[in-house]
Design an enzyme around this catalytic site. Sequence first.
Site, PDB file in Angstrom:
ATOM      1  N   ARG A   1      -1.055  15.359   0.519  1.00  0.00           N
ATOM      2  CA  ARG A   1      -1.718  15.437  -0.788  1.00  0.00           C
ATOM      3  C   ARG A   1      -2.323  14.085  -1.152  1.00  0.00           C
ATOM      4  NH1 ARG A   1      -1.328  12.627  -4.456  1.00  0.00           N
ATOM      5  NH2 ARG A   1       0.917  12.826  -4.685  1.00  0.00           N
TER       6      ARG A   1
ATOM      7  N   TRP B   1      -1.575  -1.931  -0.586  1.00  0.00           N
ATOM      8  CA  TRP B   1      -1.076  -0.565  -0.854  1.00  0.00           C
ATOM      9  C   TRP B   1      -2.213   0.433  -0.890  1.00  0.00           C
ATOM     10  CZ3 TRP B   1       3.760  -0.977   0.081  1.00  0.00           C
ATOM     11  CH2 TRP B   1       4.467  -2.118  -0.334  1.00  0.00           C
TER      12      TRP B   1
ATOM     13  N   GLU C   1      -0.172   5.125  -8.704  1.00  0.00           N
ATOM     14  CA  GLU C   1      -1.058   5.759  -9.692  1.00  0.00           C
ATOM     15  C   GLU C   1      -0.514   5.599 -11.106  1.00  0.00           C
ATOM     16  OE1 GLU C   1      -3.910   7.519  -9.205  1.00  0.00           O
ATOM     17  OE2 GLU C   1      -3.951   7.874  -7.057  1.00  0.00           O
TER      18      GLU C   1
ATOM     19  N   PHE D   1       2.150  -3.534 -23.384  1.00  0.00           N
ATOM     20  CA  PHE D   1       2.067  -3.938 -21.973  1.00  0.00           C
ATOM     21  C   PHE D   1       2.372  -5.422 -21.801  1.00  0.00           C
ATOM     22  CE2 PHE D   1      -0.979  -0.437 -22.473  1.00  0.00           C
ATOM     23  CZ  PHE D   1      -0.516   0.434 -21.501  1.00  0.00           C
TER      24      PHE D   1
END
Lengths: 339, 264
Positions: free
Chosen positions: A45, A117, A318, A338
Amino acid sequence: MHLVPEIGEMGLLGANIEGYGCAGLSNVAYGLICQELERGDSGLRSFVSVQGSLAMHPIRSFGTEAQRLKYLPEMAAGRMIGCFGLTEPDFGSNPGGMLTKAVDDGDSYVLNGAKMWITNGTLAHVAVVWAKLDGEIRGFIVEKGDPGFSAPEMHGKHSLKASVTSELVFQDCRIPKDRILPGVKGLRGPFSCLNNARFGISWGALGAAMACYHSAVEYSKTRIQFDKPIASFQLIQMKLAWMLREITKGQLLALHAGRIKDKGELIPEQVSLAKMNNVDIALQIARTARDIHGANGILDEYPVMRHMANLESVYTYEGTHDIHNLILGRWITGIQAFT
Amino acid sequence: MKVGVLLKQVPASDTIIKINPDKTGIVTAGIKWETNPYDELALEAALQLKDAGKATGVVVLTVGAADADARVRDALSRGATEAIRVDEASVVGSDSLGTARALAAAAKAAGVELILAGKQAIDTDSAAVPAMVAELLGWPQVSVVTGLTVDGGKITAERNAGGGFIEVVSTSVPAVITCDKGLNTPRFANMKGIMAAKKIPIEVKSAADLGLSAGQVGAAGALVEESGLELPPPRPSSKIIQGATPEAKVKELVRLLRDEAKVI
């Protein structure tokens, strides 16, 4: 890798893109594709997510007509593999701090920096790379073989073993001027791609969860302890009922997200909610399924440990689970947490 | 040149068939239908001609009720360009000849110049309809082909002649070709094909629409009457011969063959 042409032939690559050799399916159909692929393996996927949502989508949305015509039909057919370069060794959750730079040099751009990555990196014929041009994030199309570009594979993963993960290295990498994506500036570009991919993940993770659930149901009905199948014990039934409950809720969430995405009304915070929830429950379901399988659960004879190890990556990539919580927190309170 | 493909839906090959109480047909409730696998070979051959630019269109021709539309839709998803379904209600009670008349009329209406079909349908195994269609249209037929090339109007077909021999037959369009295993590997429908097929209408026509009179189809037009259906008798149980030594077992086997089976 040998599955790619077949996946292309089936029309699963960029399936929710309209035109340019793509199927033009609804987002719900795209979600179902992700679910069924990830029922097999998250790596498969991931390949399809990266190709469709992260590489084809930006070319479709932000590229020139010439770029679309050059890349999309080949990518839809699986003859050209794409990857997406945003994350850097020191900039994961904070992509805005990226160091990769592009410099305008007459008839070309020169890129310097490194990405990490990167799913499909080593395999890719084409990389959509985000880099700062005059301090502003822009998208560039880098092709395999461009001078100064290399994509060494990363080794030693205990997760997503069916997927290739790479670094992208740019050392005075020179690309023609027509490889910039003219349609977007700033983080909006990569975030638009990520939102599409995260939507697919919210479906995909449920596929992995379903594979674990089904394996646990089968195992518990055939595994005899105390002269009875373990499925006849209340603690096992409670675990199975909990799995089914969470999968069903996750599916309703994903289905609703898909329907409003088809109407063009899905907002990024809803995508965060769906990705975060569904990956989280999938990981918990995989762990519970491993528990029901007892010692057998660690063997590769059953899919559960593989799914569990895969989902550890899906939990982090993600947008990490925590970052999605902060995206939601900002939406709730209006205060960003954040930094 | 447009190519017509005769397509029939049949019970899935793993269906456990039951006969209805008045022995006039099978129990259709709960049956999973699929496209006759030999017809899939015919469809694939037609699609390959289209892909090679030798066919301008591929028309699916079938006789059936609305439940056959799913099979027709699948053929369109794989790449067929048109479809005509002759409504079952207008030809109900037909024998193979009635079905062939309906399909031949549909083929004429569609303007096809080459018809590809499976060598037989795996439900009734009659292998009758394509030959009758060829006869009704006055076209040559090559049956049970395992190799096919079409060049201009010229057709070269290979047939398995047995004993390792291949028979090569030449003819020209218009013609009817029936397809056997080994001809090709049918493709799956892809997502793009599924989306594109949604826009193609399935033309539903009655026998009358195709210019057939009431006496040509249905029970009135049938030359063959089906008198009844029976399942094969249950297989008698087998016997395993017991004995202390191979010699004793062989002796017992010979005795049984002589005295019980009465074959020696």
